[in-house]
Design a protein around this motif. Structure first.
Motif, PDB file in Angstrom:
ATOM      1  N   UNK A   1       0.852  -1.189   0.000  1.00  0.00           N
ATOM      2  CA  UNK A   1       0.000   0.000   0.000  1.00  0.00           C
ATOM      3  C   UNK A   1       0.891   1.242   0.000  1.00  0.00           C
ATOM      4  N   UNK A   2       0.351   2.322  -0.565  1.00  0.00           N
ATOM      5  CA  UNK A   2       1.132   3.566  -0.617  1.00  0.00           C
ATOM      6  C   UNK A   2       0.210   4.756  -0.481  1.00  0.00           C
ATOM      7  N   UNK A   3       0.750   5.813   0.124  1.00  0.00           N
ATOM      8  CA  UNK A   3      -0.002   7.055   0.203  1.00  0.00           C
ATOM      9  C   UNK A   3      -0.235   7.596  -1.210  1.00  0.00           C
ATOM     10  N   UNK A   4      -1.401   8.144  -1.428  1.00  0.00           N
ATOM     11  CA  UNK A   4      -1.795   8.774  -2.682  1.00  0.00           C
ATOM     12  C   UNK A   4      -1.966   7.753  -3.810  1.00  0.00           C
ATOM     13  N   UNK A   5      -2.419   8.281  -4.932  1.00  0.00           N
ATOM     14  CA  UNK A   5      -2.702   7.416  -6.076  1.00  0.00           C
ATOM     15  C   UNK A   5      -1.444   7.314  -6.938  1.00  0.00           C
ATOM     16  N   UNK A   6      -0.615   6.353  -6.605  1.00  0.00           N
ATOM     17  CA  UNK A   6       0.669   6.212  -7.291  1.00  0.00           C
ATOM     18  C   UNK A   6       0.769   4.818  -7.923  1.00  0.00           C
ATOM     19  N   UNK A   7      -0.036   4.565  -8.968  1.00  0.00           N
ATOM     20  CA  UNK A   7      -0.122   3.210  -9.524  1.00  0.00           C
ATOM     21  C   UNK A   7       1.205   2.676 -10.051  1.00  0.00           C
ATOM     22  N   UNK A   8       2.044   3.552 -10.579  1.00  0.00           N
ATOM     23  CA  UNK A   8       3.317   3.051 -11.112  1.00  0.00           C
ATOM     24  C   UNK A   8       4.229   2.550  -9.995  1.00  0.00           C
ATOM     25  N   UNK A   9       4.169   3.249  -8.877  1.00  0.00           N
ATOM     26  CA  UNK A   9       5.007   2.866  -7.735  1.00  0.00           C
ATOM     27  C   UNK A   9       4.528   1.548  -7.122  1.00  0.00           C
ATOM     28  N   UNK A  10       3.218   1.426  -6.931  1.00  0.00           N
ATOM     29  CA  UNK A  10       2.703   0.186  -6.329  1.00  0.00           C
ATOM     30  C   UNK A  10       2.838  -0.990  -7.300  1.00  0.00           C
ATOM     31  N   UNK A  11       2.701  -0.701  -8.588  1.00  0.00           N
ATOM     32  CA  UNK A  11       2.887  -1.742  -9.615  1.00  0.00           C
ATOM     33  C   UNK A  11       4.313  -2.303  -9.524  1.00  0.00           C
TER      34      UNK A  11
ATOM     35  N   UNK B   1      -3.792   0.332  -2.986  1.00  0.00           N
ATOM     36  CA  UNK B   1      -3.575  -1.015  -2.447  1.00  0.00           C
ATOM     37  C   UNK B   1      -3.394  -1.962  -3.619  1.00  0.00           C
ATOM     38  N   UNK B   2      -2.356  -2.770  -3.550  1.00  0.00           N
ATOM     39  CA  UNK B   2      -2.152  -3.801  -4.567  1.00  0.00           C
ATOM     40  C   UNK B   2      -1.958  -5.124  -3.837  1.00  0.00           C
ATOM     41  N   UNK B   3      -2.927  -6.039  -4.052  1.00  0.00           N
ATOM     42  CA  UNK B   3      -2.820  -7.354  -3.421  1.00  0.00           C
ATOM     43  C   UNK B   3      -3.326  -8.379  -4.421  1.00  0.00           C
ATOM     44  N   UNK B   4      -3.417  -9.635  -3.980  1.00  0.00           N
ATOM     45  CA  UNK B   4      -3.958 -10.677  -4.847  1.00  0.00           C
ATOM     46  C   UNK B   4      -5.391 -10.367  -5.264  1.00  0.00           C
ATOM     47  N   UNK B   5      -6.022  -9.469  -4.510  1.00  0.00           N
ATOM     48  CA  UNK B   5      -7.415  -9.098  -4.838  1.00  0.00           C
ATOM     49  C   UNK B   5      -7.481  -8.000  -5.899  1.00  0.00           C
ATOM     50  N   UNK B   6      -6.337  -7.481  -6.306  1.00  0.00           N
ATOM     51  CA  UNK B   6      -6.350  -6.461  -7.352  1.00  0.00           C
ATOM     52  C   UNK B   6      -5.597  -5.207  -6.957  1.00  0.00           C
ATOM     53  N   UNK B   7      -5.730  -4.210  -7.820  1.00  0.00           N
ATOM     54  CA  UNK B   7      -4.974  -2.974  -7.717  1.00  0.00           C
ATOM     55  C   UNK B   7      -5.986  -1.844  -7.659  1.00  0.00           C
TER      56      UNK B   7
END
Ligand code: SD4
Length: 331
Positions: free
Chosen positions: A48-58, A314-320
């Motif tokens: 998980x990461x603060x803010x909407x940072x899809x590239x970072x969590x990816x 949040x990025x988990x087995x349940x999705x992004x």
């Protein structure tokens, strides 16, 4: 008081789940898996990461998926934002202090409570990796300023100009009035705090920032302070913060969140209680933002902030997914 509709007196309370009432948006948090009844849930690995940072969590997720450690995942993840010149709150391209110098703060913490931090670091684009080197290669926890910079060079980091033309022009514009007024939810991506649990169930966290724009030269915020901007305890979980660091430091915010989880609160409840602590200290001057996110050992997550507009990925087995955070104040 218009904006300050304190919704604590609202009727959102969920019988038997929380000891105090739910507030703005919190029902959503519960629906997305923040119920304090985790025994049957296994959401690991997760980042998980603060803010909407899809590239970072990816990026962090790909490290975890390849069997990497939570420590590698959070370092690699936040490096994405540090390198992004369009993110003017972190790393290269960050807004400078009032003298026009970009000074960076970062820290990292692992499953064994090892930690490393750099404060007031200049000319190095990836403070998080220098913080990791402080943790792994020195007997110390924090290196500051010139010493941190020299240490970085000794570890092979290269000198870089961090002030981009865009940030420079904005600073020159700011100098015309030179009013220090931290903006709430600036650009919707700010300090990056990231927490991960790897396939072994181990937890790590990282936090990196260029700090408050146009701060006084020498100012250090909460982000590189272990316990304030970030805290991890492998037995319990982790937490990290964004917003006006002075307020987070005053309450040792991330440590508080983790300790509240240790006492049995869900990540969501713990974040909310920590925000309330800050609110109690500030009463009627809530003209600043604070956001906490947290994760517990079971992979449950939570987030809470003062003003609406904060979110966490949040990025988990349940999705992004990007989760709008519950907030103390209404829109
Ligand atoms: C700081 N917490 O330096 C950081 C900056 C931040 O919104 O999160 N800005 O205080």
């Amino acid at each position: 008081m218009n904006r300050r509709k304190f919704l604590e007196k609202s009727t959102l309370s969920t019988a038997g789940i929380l000891s105090t009432p739910l507030i703005a948006g919190e029902r959503q948090g519960l629906e997305s898996g923040n119920s304090p009844n985790p025994s049957s849930i296994d959401l690991k690995p997760i980042v998980i990461a603060t803010w909407d940072v899809p590239n970072a969590t990816e990026k962090a997720w790909s490290v975890l998926q390849n069997g990497g450690s939570a420590l590698d995942a959070v370092e690699q993840g936040v490096r994405i934002e540090e390198a992004d010149e369009n993110n003017q709150s972190v790393g290269k391209g960050g807004r400078p202090d009032r003298d026009g110098n970009v000074t960076l703060d970062a820290c990292i913490m692992d499953k064994d409570s090892n930690c490393g931090s750099v404060v007031y670091l200049q000319n190095i684009a990836h403070p998080i990796s220098v913080a990791r080197k402080v943790m792994e290669e020195t007997p110390h926890v924090i290196l500051a300023g010139k010493g941190a910079e020299q240490f970085a060079y000794s570890q092979g980091f290269e000198k870089e100009e961090l002030l981009t033309e865009k940030s420079k022009q904005e600073w020159l514009q700011w100098k015309k009035t030179a009013q220090y007024r931290p903006v709430i939810n600036i650009e919707n991506h700010d300090t990056i705090g990231m927490l991960a649990i790897d396939g072994n169930g181990d937890i790590a966290g990282a936090c990196t920032t260029s700090g408050m724009a146009y701060k006084i030269a020498g100012r250090v915020g909460d982000s590189p302070i272990i316990g304030a901007g970030l805290f991890v305890d492998n037995e319990v979980g982790g937490a990290t913060a964004t917003g006006v660091g002075e307020e987070v430091i005053r309450t040792v915010g991330s440590f508080l969140v983790v300790e509240l989880m240790r006492q049995g609160k869900s990540p969501q409840e713990a974040c909310r209680t920590a925000v309330q602590r800050i609110i109690e200290k500030n009463k009627d001057k809530l003209d600043f933002q604070i956001g906490f996110i947290a994760i517990n050992r079971n992979g449950e997550t939570g987030g809470f902030c003062i003003h609406p507009g904060f979110s966490y990925r949040v990025y988990s087995g349940k999705g992004h997914k990007n989760n709008p955070s519950s907030s103390y104040l209404a829109k």
